[in-house]
Design a protein around this motif. Structure first.
Motif, PDB file in Angstrom:
ATOM      1  N   GLU A  57     -28.049  48.083  39.462  1.00 24.95           N
ATOM      2  CA  GLU A  57     -27.451  47.045  40.288  1.00 24.95           C
ATOM      3  C   GLU A  57     -25.957  47.310  40.493  1.00 24.95           C
ATOM      4  N   VAL A  58     -25.280  47.736  39.433  1.00 26.77           N
ATOM      5  CA  VAL A  58     -23.853  48.057  39.537  1.00 26.77           C
ATOM      6  C   VAL A  58     -23.645  49.256  40.457  1.00 26.77           C
ATOM      7  N   LEU A  59     -24.496  50.279  40.307  1.00 24.14           N
ATOM      8  CA  LEU A  59     -24.382  51.478  41.136  1.00 24.14           C
ATOM      9  C   LEU A  59     -24.591  51.132  42.607  1.00 24.14           C
ATOM     10  N   ALA A  60     -25.612  50.330  42.900  1.00 23.97           N
ATOM     11  CA  ALA A  60     -25.874  49.941  44.289  1.00 23.97           C
ATOM     12  C   ALA A  60     -24.708  49.163  44.872  1.00 23.97           C
ATOM     13  N   ASP A  61     -24.147  48.240  44.102  1.00 24.38           N
ATOM     14  CA  ASP A  61     -23.020  47.439  44.594  1.00 24.38           C
ATOM     15  C   ASP A  61     -21.780  48.303  44.827  1.00 24.38           C
ATOM     16  N   MET A  62     -21.592  49.333  43.998  1.00 24.47           N
ATOM     17  CA  MET A  62     -20.457  50.238  44.200  1.00 24.47           C
ATOM     18  C   MET A  62     -20.592  50.993  45.522  1.00 24.47           C
ATOM     19  N   VAL A  63     -21.802  51.429  45.811  1.00 24.97           N
ATOM     20  CA  VAL A  63     -22.045  52.153  47.065  1.00 24.97           C
ATOM     21  C   VAL A  63     -21.812  51.230  48.258  1.00 24.97           C
ATOM     22  N   ILE A  64     -22.327  50.009  48.169  1.00 27.66           N
ATOM     23  CA  ILE A  64     -22.146  49.047  49.261  1.00 27.66           C
ATOM     24  C   ILE A  64     -20.665  48.777  49.494  1.00 27.66           C
ATOM     25  N   ASP A  65     -19.920  48.548  48.423  1.00 23.97           N
ATOM     26  CA  ASP A  65     -18.495  48.240  48.546  1.00 23.97           C
ATOM     27  C   ASP A  65     -17.712  49.399  49.166  1.00 23.97           C
ATOM     28  N   SER A  66     -18.123  50.620  48.864  1.00 23.37           N
ATOM     29  CA  SER A  66     -17.391  51.772  49.390  1.00 23.37           C
ATOM     30  C   SER A  66     -17.753  52.082  50.840  1.00 23.37           C
ATOM     31  N   CYS A  67     -18.952  51.708  51.256  1.00 23.70           N
ATOM     32  CA  CYS A  67     -19.429  52.078  52.596  1.00 23.70           C
ATOM     33  C   CYS A  67     -19.227  50.991  53.641  1.00 23.70           C
ATOM     34  N   TYR A  68     -19.144  49.733  53.209  1.00 28.55           N
ATOM     35  CA  TYR A  68     -19.015  48.610  54.138  1.00 28.55           C
ATOM     36  C   TYR A  68     -17.571  48.130  54.176  1.00 28.55           C
ATOM     37  N   ALA A  69     -17.089  47.800  55.365  1.00 30.54           N
ATOM     38  CA  ALA A  69     -15.788  47.140  55.465  1.00 30.54           C
ATOM     39  C   ALA A  69     -15.895  45.711  54.963  1.00 30.54           C
ATOM     40  N   ASP A  70     -17.031  45.090  55.233  1.00 37.19           N
ATOM     41  CA  ASP A  70     -17.285  43.712  54.813  1.00 37.19           C
ATOM     42  C   ASP A  70     -18.622  43.656  54.086  1.00 37.19           C
ATOM     43  N   PRO A  71     -18.618  43.800  52.754  1.00 36.20           N
ATOM     44  CA  PRO A  71     -19.880  43.805  51.992  1.00 36.20           C
ATOM     45  C   PRO A  71     -20.720  42.543  52.161  1.00 36.20           C
ATOM     46  N   THR A  72     -20.102  41.430  52.608  1.00 35.05           N
ATOM     47  CA  THR A  72     -20.883  40.215  52.807  1.00 35.05           C
ATOM     48  C   THR A  72     -21.866  40.363  53.963  1.00 35.05           C
ATOM     49  N   ARG A  73     -21.668  41.384  54.797  1.00 38.69           N
ATOM     50  CA  ARG A  73     -22.616  41.650  55.884  1.00 38.69           C
ATOM     51  C   ARG A  73     -23.919  42.252  55.363  1.00 38.69           C
ATOM     52  N   TYR A  74     -23.890  42.746  54.137  1.00 41.54           N
ATOM     53  CA  TYR A  74     -25.061  43.448  53.610  1.00 41.54           C
ATOM     54  C   TYR A  74     -26.140  42.423  53.257  1.00 41.54           C
ATOM     55  N   PRO A  75     -27.270  42.423  53.967  1.00 44.14           N
ATOM     56  CA  PRO A  75     -28.304  41.421  53.699  1.00 44.14           C
ATOM     57  C   PRO A  75     -28.861  41.562  52.284  1.00 44.14           C
TER      58      PRO A  75
END
Length: 339
Positions: free
Chosen positions: A182-200
């Motif tokens: 879960e931590v690894l996935a969130d790190m990837v999302i944070d690095s790839c998205y400008a706005d992680p809240t967009r990630y469904p």
């Protein structure tokens, strides 16, 4: 280079629900396991497309965009060697990735295709399009990982010194194994998205599942480190004499090309996309404000509007005889798929 044209927003499908990940299958490709996910077209005259993910990604990175484009494109998203559900490779260089893309298009017998590449997949697609122009109908590059030499412009820049260590893959494997999925996935999302809240949330759960599966793939760290080394190597060779320069390859591309990048990209220098577009002879550029490294995931409908604009442009310029041949080939593909 010219500005990308976008079709009107109301003409782009807007699914009420997020699609599930498209079904996948393993294929024997020259004695190696290759994995592909099919996004079947929903129109009889759809044309073939191939989607190529970036470093650390997989074919699931194209789920939403491929679904939105299914009215025009019969899509196949591949897992590059060492990633997703594909087997390991002898080499993870950009050249080897490009050759894999070429072999897949040849094997599937669907060319010329509309080729899409994100990040590392974009760099490999540049090489593939230059090497085999007969296999590429159009090229769409999303934050292509083309050469830039300032490591401060990428979150991955701090990893470059570690690539000099002979046991870098073992160190990476130990580090990944110690991290909660879960931590690894969130790190990837944070690095790839400008706005992680967009990630469904649905996509986040799928990303966690993929991160968990990577613990069971013995060659994943090897593929990640090897691919990063290959990218860095391509950056250095790009400014040396000879045919190995990926910038020289970009200048040889004949396919109509769309280049897209987010201004909040934290992994690839945002000055790279305009440079790519200036070098490719027949190119269109779209820079997106408030978007990160994976525009096809963060704002898939916006990306689709630009892709459909390119497809409309190509259709207008396509000779009548070629339109007929394309339509017949697409209908034949539909029949084979349904059987």
């Amino acid at each position: 280079m010219k500005r990308a044209s976008l079709v009107p927003e109301f003409t782009v499908p807007s699914p009420e629900e997020l699609p599930e990940r498209w079904p996948g299958r393993s294929v024997d490709l020259d004695g190696n396991v290759a994995y592909v996910r099919d996004t079947p077209a929903i129109a009889p005259d759809a044309e073939p497309a191939v989607y190529v993910h970036g470093l650390g990604g997989s074919s699931t990175n194209w789920t939403d965009l491929a679904g939105v484009l299914a009215g025009r494109l019969d899509g196949q998203a591949i897992d590059l060697p060492g990633f997703g559900n594909s087997g390991r490779a002898r080499s993870y260089s950009v050249q080897a990735m490009a050759q894999h893309i070429i072999r897949w298009i040849e094997h599937s017998d669907r060319g010329p295709v509309h080729l899409f590449g994100n990040s590392m997949g974009g760099a490999a697609s540049v090489k593939a399009a230059a090497m085999r122009p007969d296999l590429v109908r159009s090229l769409t590059l999303i934050s292509p990982a083309m050469p830039f030499l300032d490591p401060r412009r990428s979150l991955q820049g701090r990893l470059v010194p570690l690539l000099l260590l002979p046991n870098a893959a073992s160190l990476a494997k130990s580090r990944m194994a110690a991290m909660d999925p879960e931590v690894l996935a969130d790190m990837v999302i944070d690095s790839c998205y400008a706005d992680p809240t967009r990630y469904p949330e649905q996509r986040r759960l799928e990303a966690i599942e993929e991160a968990r599966l990577r613990h069971d793939v013995p060659w994943y760290a090897e593929a990640y480190v090897g691919s990063l080394r290959g990218l860095v190597g391509s950056f250095l060779r790009a400014y040396l004499p000879g045919e190995g320069s990926i910038w020289r390859a970009a200048g040889k591309i004949t396919a109509p090309t769309l280049v897209i990048a987010g201004r909040q990209d934290r992994l690839v220098d945002i000055r790279t996309a305009p440079q790519v577009a200036r070098l490719i002879p027949d190119s269109r550029l779209m820079m997106l404000e408030g978007v990160g490294h994976v525009a096809q995931m963060e704002v898939p409908r916006t990306v689709a509007r630009a892709v459909l604009g390119l497809l409309d442009e190509l259709a207008e310029n396509q000779p009548v005889a070629e339109r007929v041949r394309t339509g017949v080939r697409a209908k034949g593909a539909q029949v084979r798929m349904a059987s």
